[in-house]
Scaffold this active site. Structure first.
Site, PDB file in Angstrom:
ATOM      1  N   ASP A 198      -5.975   4.418  -1.977  1.00 13.39           N
ATOM      2  CA  ASP A 198      -5.428   3.799  -0.878  1.00 13.39           C
ATOM      3  C   ASP A 198      -6.952   2.860  -0.239  1.00 13.39           C
ATOM      4  O   ASP A 198      -6.295   2.876   1.043  1.00 13.39           O
ATOM      5  CB  ASP A 198      -4.632   4.446  -0.232  1.00 13.39           C
ATOM      6  CG  ASP A 198      -3.211   4.905  -0.488  1.00 13.39           C
ATOM      7  OD1 ASP A 198      -2.588   3.873  -1.747  1.00 13.39           O
ATOM      8  OD2 ASP A 198      -3.537   6.204  -0.502  1.00 13.39           O
TER       9      ASP A 198
ATOM     10  N   HIS B 214      -1.019  -1.334  -5.007  1.00 18.87           N
ATOM     11  CA  HIS B 214      -1.809  -1.931  -4.366  1.00 18.87           C
ATOM     12  C   HIS B 214      -0.741  -2.887  -3.321  1.00 18.87           C
ATOM     13  O   HIS B 214       0.070  -3.834  -3.919  1.00 18.87           O
ATOM     14  CB  HIS B 214      -2.655  -2.771  -5.665  1.00 18.87           C
ATOM     15  CG  HIS B 214      -3.675  -2.474  -6.077  1.00 18.87           C
ATOM     16  ND1 HIS B 214      -4.744  -1.943  -5.823  1.00 18.87           N
ATOM     17  CD2 HIS B 214      -3.670  -3.115  -7.525  1.00 18.87           C
ATOM     18  CE1 HIS B 214      -5.153  -1.037  -6.674  1.00 18.87           C
ATOM     19  NE2 HIS B 214      -5.030  -2.398  -7.703  1.00 18.87           N
TER      20      HIS B 214
END
Ligand code: GDP
Length: 425
Positions: free
Chosen positions: A12, A40
């Protein structure tokens, strides 16, 4: 030229956006590890998308998007994702699937859930996407490579029966759950066969030819160094390598061809799931950063779970960059810190009364306390700034401090979620 884009931290870090930008210059974008267990976030002309399995070149019709042999291929998930983007006006991506990629089975997802249930409060905090059971089967040699789906039904059925024999013993005696039917699984796999058939390629030949022709190839990593099963916070890691070097294996690329390793580091820390997190913060301080973090808060792209939050960790990030073999660092989500008067940064760990800058194994990591240094904030919204020299002085000082501590050049600074929010140094 082969480039890799990977994470230095717990995942992340904002790899999606950087990959999307680099994908614009790529001929081939390859997922080489992991599966649909992380996501993503990409914001581009078409809108905002969460991709889990589709390579990030999928918005560009000139790019071949390849699922490498190292991936845990969840076929219905991949095609649902394709439908999701095509329904929103994106042209059908140019997709290639390695014939050696392995197929994530519906029972991998079940076993992941059942095992977390069995472990109860000792659970790993799995995303329950079937990743750990998948890789266990791969290395136990009872997985299915994509080419196996393309065989005659009776050959496929024989293997299914062999595999289910042991799966059903475990389901009955360990988990006390309903048994699996070979006939049903065959039907499912026949459906998978029809879905993948047009896209299956000999990826080894494809890649070697592309390299010879001087194509731009981008290896797209998922998660980050600290989730790597060898170098990360084992056992609270993922089950396939998150390291750029694994691109050689998971995409079938000669190791010496991976010339540029762009490691993405986030300007503060966040993590999902269990495991040591030395610079973690709690309470209101954490809530505030979580709420302001990323683009609309730090919540999992796949699971929606609130992420654990912390200050930037120089020890973990230096190590994270080191194990990647970093050539340059992209420092992301820096704009989020603009609200703070002062910004603490973890510069060392104290373990059993000793200070260290070396990232330790899990036993020592569990006893480590953060040694914090506080830097002055810049109290300004830095979104929209295009030149490094236009950043507030304290912001530049923050970047330069981090760069010195981690020991790798920060060449890209991301100051907002959009494609244009980027500063090259
Ligand atoms: P990945 O797993 O590394 O690809 O991380 P994600 O892309 O899922 O998570 C990063 C989050 O931060 C997403 O919501 C992005 O849109 C957002 N993001 C990426 N870069 C920036 C940035 O520089 N600033 C802000 N505010 N958000 C960013």
């Amino acid at each position: 030229m082969v480039k890799a884009i990977v994470g230095a931290n717990w995942g992340d870090e904002g790899k999606g956006k950087i990959t999307d930008m680099l994908a614009a210059e790529a001929d081939i974008v390859i997922r080489f590890q992991g599966g649909a267990n992380a996501g993503h976030t990409i914001i581009n002309n078409y809108g905002k998308f969460a991709l889990h399995l589709l390579p990030s070149g999928s918005f560009n019709s000139n790019v071949v998007n390849m699922i490498g042999n190292g991936v845990a291929l969840n076929i219905p998930e991949l095609f649902a994702e394709i439908k999701g983007i095509v329904d929103r006006g994106v042209p059908m991506p140019n997709l290639a699937i390695s014939e050696r990629a392995q197929v994530l089975m519906p029972y991998h997802i079940l076993f992941d859930q059942y095992e977390e249930e069995r472990l109860s409060d000792r659970k790993f905090g799995s995303t329950k996407s079937g990743i750990a059971p998948f890789f266990s089967d791969k290395y136990s040699k009872i997985g299915f490579q994509v080419w196996e789906l393309l065989q005659d039904d009776d050959v496929l059925m024989e293997k299914i029966k062999n595999v289910l024999e042991v799966k059903n013993i475990i389901l009955e005696h360990v988990y006390h759950k309903p048994l699996l039917s070979a006939e049903e699984l065959l039907e499912t796999l026949k459906g998978y066969r029809e879905m993948v058939k047009p896209y299956v390629i000999n990826s080894v030949e494809f890649i070697h030819k592309a390299i010879k022709e001087g194509k731009n190839i981008l290896l797209e990593g998922q998660l980050g160094s600290l989730k790597d099963p060898d170098f990360g916070i084992y056992p609270f890691t993922t089950s396939s390598p998150t390291i750029a070097g694994f691109g050689a294996v998971g995409a079938g690329i000669p190791p010496y061809e991976i010339k540029d390793i762009i490691t993405v580091c986030k300007a503060y820390s966040s993590a999902v799931g269990a495991g040591a997190f030395v610079s973690e913060i709690f309470g209101d301080e954490a809530d505030e950063l979580r709420k302001r973090g990323g683009d609309g808060g730090e919540f999992g792209a796949t699971t929606g779970r609130p992420r654990r939050m912390g200050w930037f960790d120089c020890v973990a990030s230096r190590y994270g960059c080191m194990v990647q073999g970093t050539t340059q660092v992209a420092f992301t989500v820096l704009d989020v810190l603009g609200y703070l008067d002062e910004i603490p940064v973890c510069v060392a760990y104290e373990i059993d009364g000793q200070q260290t800058k070396e990232f330790p194994t899990t036993d020592k990591l569990n006893r480590a306390k953060p040694v914090l240094k506080t830097l002055p904030g810049w109290k300004e919204d830095i979104r929209g700034i295009k030149n490094y020299s236009d950043l507030p002085e304290n912001c530049r000082k923050y970047i330069e401090f981090v760069e010195k501590e981690i020991g790798y050049p920060i060449t890209i600074v991301s100051n907002g979620p959009g494609r244009e929010d980027i500063i090259y140094r």
